[in-house]
Design a protein around this motif. Structure first.
Motif, PDB file in Angstrom:
ATOM      1  N   THR A   1       0.755  -0.987   0.111  1.00  0.00           N
ATOM      2  CA  THR A   1      -0.067  -0.190   0.323  1.00  0.00           C
ATOM      3  C   THR A   1       0.956   1.133   0.060  1.00  0.00           C
ATOM      4  OG1 THR A   1      -1.720   1.124   0.725  1.00  0.00           O
ATOM      5  CG2 THR A   1      -0.303   0.168   2.132  1.00  0.00           C
TER       6      THR A   1
ATOM      7  N   ASP B   1       0.493   5.671  -0.146  1.00  0.00           N
ATOM      8  CA  ASP B   1       0.201   7.367  -0.826  1.00  0.00           C
ATOM      9  C   ASP B   1       1.151   8.817  -1.448  1.00  0.00           C
ATOM     10  OD1 ASP B   1      -1.457   8.899   0.330  1.00  0.00           O
ATOM     11  OD2 ASP B   1       0.351   9.924   1.760  1.00  0.00           O
TER      12      ASP B   1
ATOM     13  N   GLU C   1      -7.923   0.214  -2.559  1.00  0.00           N
ATOM     14  CA  GLU C   1      -8.801   0.300  -1.476  1.00  0.00           C
ATOM     15  C   GLU C   1      -7.620   0.956  -0.157  1.00  0.00           C
ATOM     16  OE1 GLU C   1     -11.650  -1.511  -1.177  1.00  0.00           O
ATOM     17  OE2 GLU C   1     -11.479  -2.456  -2.731  1.00  0.00           O
ATOM     18  N   ASP C   2      -8.659   1.882   0.241  1.00  0.00           N
ATOM     19  CA  ASP C   2      -8.144   2.681   1.515  1.00  0.00           C
ATOM     20  C   ASP C   2      -6.863   1.609   2.373  1.00  0.00           C
ATOM     21  OD1 ASP C   2      -9.491   4.994   1.449  1.00  0.00           O
ATOM     22  OD2 ASP C   2     -10.779   4.081   1.613  1.00  0.00           O
TER      23      ASP C   2
ATOM     24  N   SER D   1      -2.525   0.214   6.531  1.00  0.00           N
ATOM     25  CA  SER D   1      -2.813   1.465   5.662  1.00  0.00           C
ATOM     26  C   SER D   1      -1.365   2.518   5.924  1.00  0.00           C
ATOM     27  CB  SER D   1      -4.019   2.399   5.371  1.00  0.00           C
ATOM     28  OG  SER D   1      -4.541   3.384   4.890  1.00  0.00           O
TER      29      SER D   1
ATOM     30  N   ASP E   1      -0.468   7.159   5.438  1.00  0.00           N
ATOM     31  CA  ASP E   1      -0.936   8.458   4.602  1.00  0.00           C
ATOM     32  C   ASP E   1       0.381   9.779   5.633  1.00  0.00           C
ATOM     33  OD1 ASP E   1      -2.963   8.961   2.825  1.00  0.00           O
ATOM     34  OD2 ASP E   1      -4.256   8.187   4.632  1.00  0.00           O
TER      35      ASP E   1
ATOM     36  N   ASP F   1      -8.963   5.227   7.032  1.00  0.00           N
ATOM     37  CA  ASP F   1      -8.522   3.669   6.123  1.00  0.00           C
ATOM     38  C   ASP F   1      -8.532   2.305   6.548  1.00  0.00           C
ATOM     39  OD1 ASP F   1      -8.287   6.512   4.265  1.00  0.00           O
ATOM     40  OD2 ASP F   1      -6.616   6.364   4.412  1.00  0.00           O
TER      41      ASP F   1
ATOM     42  N   ARG G   1     -16.546   3.901   2.124  1.00  0.00           N
ATOM     43  CA  ARG G   1     -15.407   4.790   1.169  1.00  0.00           C
ATOM     44  C   ARG G   1     -14.934   6.277   2.569  1.00  0.00           C
ATOM     45  NH1 ARG G   1     -11.628   4.604  -3.469  1.00  0.00           N
ATOM     46  NH2 ARG G   1     -10.999   2.308  -2.565  1.00  0.00           N
TER      47      ARG G   1
ATOM     48  N   THR H   1     -12.412  11.645   1.255  1.00  0.00           N
ATOM     49  CA  THR H   1     -11.167  12.549   1.390  1.00  0.00           C
ATOM     50  C   THR H   1     -10.623  13.827   0.407  1.00  0.00           C
ATOM     51  OG1 THR H   1      -9.355  10.864   1.583  1.00  0.00           O
ATOM     52  CG2 THR H   1     -10.589  11.646   3.396  1.00  0.00           C
TER      53      THR H   1
ATOM     54  N   ALA I   1     -14.507  10.211  -4.765  1.00  0.00           N
ATOM     55  CA  ALA I   1     -15.011   8.785  -4.293  1.00  0.00           C
ATOM     56  C   ALA I   1     -15.811   7.944  -4.469  1.00  0.00           C
ATOM     57  CB  ALA I   1     -15.302   8.892  -2.765  1.00  0.00           C
TER      58      ALA I   1
END
Lengths: 344, 344
Positions: free
Chosen positions: A133, A135, B46-47, B60, B62, B87, B225, B228, B235
């Motif tokens: 995953t 970002d 996916e998140d 996840s 970020d 997420d 979802r 954001t 989304a």
């Protein structure tokens, strides 16, 4: 040979470069500001943390801000893989997944971003760990310096290995898997155009296979640590402190490549506090030391492994002592800040 | 209302702000450059990703680059917790561990860093998720804009929930847990001193308890979802594309707070593409829609949940259609870039 920065004590003070250097200032920032905010306890900080509820899984995170992005022996992409794989390995774990998060400065050439990502992908593939995953954030020109890369990894521990910085014991042999000083001097020389970068290259490489080779000696392997920011001096001081022991090393036994020594002499750097990205120190029982050394030497990344010292029962505890070439003994201090910003 | 940026095609081109905005440019960068480098397949993203070998665990990551660091309703610390918790929640998971990695600009006041870390710690505590590991890097003045925060989270999936952006089906009801547009307009207004920040606040909040409340309806919950970056428009377009369906929403049903509408009018923004940090869209079977709405409304963070539309079997697939207040139908396009840089 450390930078003389004032120790921050007041709220009107600011973050210094040394706060990110992995030395005493970093430890103070963690103990006084970050850990209390997170309700964490000051104490032994390992390279990777156990995942709650899954005792066999560990997690580790690192943001990479190295400048320049490309240097002999690697780049920010491969470094970001190796750094996190190695942090997991130092807890006796095999990497099973990586996340990758980019902060990109507007205006970075897509070709450069592509080169970094291809190197990152290749490093992950060679290490056998999937990037699952990610970002991507972009900030305006001047709001970041080209590209920063965060990697976070999850690793599965080898059942037999439970190393910790707090487990060094008197009598342990201190082993080092390869020569020191290559990464930091290479990055600095490349960034500043000093000319040494033709003779040296970063030692950036994954160490998880080297750690796997130690699994037969499980209970005899007390500590594993990769001497990155703050170099060998910081790594040994953390172990001495967390295990409450005295670590004694032999200056003549510590392998410093000739070009590294020359660069350090010229620049007034101490190779002991220059960052490495491809070697580890292992504290193992004296009985197992020869076998562990042989196991390390059986792999290319451990071919130059050596014994550099041992753990003494001597007081005061928490110290690192260097026996010099002329037979003197000097204290190896925890670096305050670090001589080389943005080397990882 | 999207920014007209040229689509990058050649290697002499550079990264644009829009590449980080979560719209079409981001998707192109991922599909053309990042995923091929990582040997990843273009396709539904996916998140959060499944952890190899542990089907119940997701991960996840970020990186947060929001400017300013503090804004009504939150700050970069709480946002970094909520963003990653959410997420994970969008994959039907409960957060079990977070890592936090800081990139700090030299010169940031320690008091500001402390305020961010205390907010982050408080947000993590309130969400019930421990911060288990971290990293701190410092870069020189001008090499970063004050502070960037990466959080990476591991979550454990609720056994009954298996939502995916690819699982929307004709007939599904489209539910929205709360009003849109608050986060993006608040951050923009605060940054630019537009004056709306007195009337509005970010909706930044954790949504994992809201998702847990949906577990009794497991098989009926097809998609979750959080809208954001790129807002509700991005989304819904991602879901329409990944599920190969047409999503139809009713303009009059989409809750846009008065102050958000006023700010968007003045600034020429479309609330549908403004980022949110505290609401989610759920695609659920028509039969379960009323029960799921009631379950959402039983919690404070879902008190204003509404049904905004449904999934049609209509061709062409992959579209989002808005039925306007005057009865017309317009296509809601995937935003190209985004109107608001650095809102998360």
């Amino acid at each position: 040979m450390t930078i003389e920065c004032p120790t921050p004590r007041h709220e009107d003070e600011v973050v210094l470069l040394g706060h990110g250097a992995g030395g005493r200032l970093t430890a103070e920032l963690l103990d006084r500001l970050i850990l209390p905010s997170l309700n964490g306890e000051p104490g032994p900080l390992e390279d990777a943390a156990l995942l709650p509820g899954y005792r066999e899984l560990v997690i580790s995170t690192d943001s990479f801000v190295v400048s320049p992005l490309f240097f002999p022996g690697g780049d920010i992409g491969s470094l970001a893989v190796h750094g996190t794989v190695n942090d997991l390995a130092m807890r006796g774990a095999w990497p099973i997944a990586l996340s990758v998060s980019l902060i990109v400065e507007e205006g970075l050439a897509l070709a450069e971003l592509r080169a970094v990502m291809e190197s990152l992908g290749k490093a992950a593939q060679e290490a056998g760990v999937p990037v699952v995953t990610g970002d991507t954030k972009v900030v305006g020109r001047g709001a970041a310096d080209r590209l920063f890369v965060n990697t976070t990894g999850v690793g599965q521990r080898h059942g037999s290995l439970h190393p910790s910085a707090a487990l060094a014991r008197p009598g342990d042999a201190v082993l080092l898997s390869g020569p020191i000083g290559l990464h930091g001097t290479t990055v600095l020389s490349t960034r500043e155009g000093l000319g040494f970068e033709g003779d040296i290259a970063s030692d950036s490489r994954p160490l998880h296979r080297l750690v796997r080779a130690l699994t037969p000696y499980g209970p005899d392997v007390h500590v594993l640590r990769d001497p990155t920011r703050g170099g060998l001096a910081a790594a040994l001081n953390e172990i001495a402190r967390d295990s409450a022991v005295t670590v004694e090393i032999e200056e003549s036994a510590v392998p410093v490549p000739e070009a590294v020594a020359a660069a350090c002499d010229l620049l007034g750097l101490d190779p002991l506090i220059v960052a490495n990205e491809g070697c580890l120190v292992a504290f193992v029982t004296a009985d197992a030391a020869d076998d562990v050394l042989a196991a390390m030497r059986s792999l290319p990344e451990g071919a130059q492994a050596v014994r550099i010292g041992e753990v003494a029962a001597r007081e005061p505890r928490g110290r690192v002592v260097l026996r010099t070439l002329v037979g003197a003994r000097r204290i190896v201090e925890m670096p305050l800040g670090e001589q080389l910003p943005r080397i990882c």
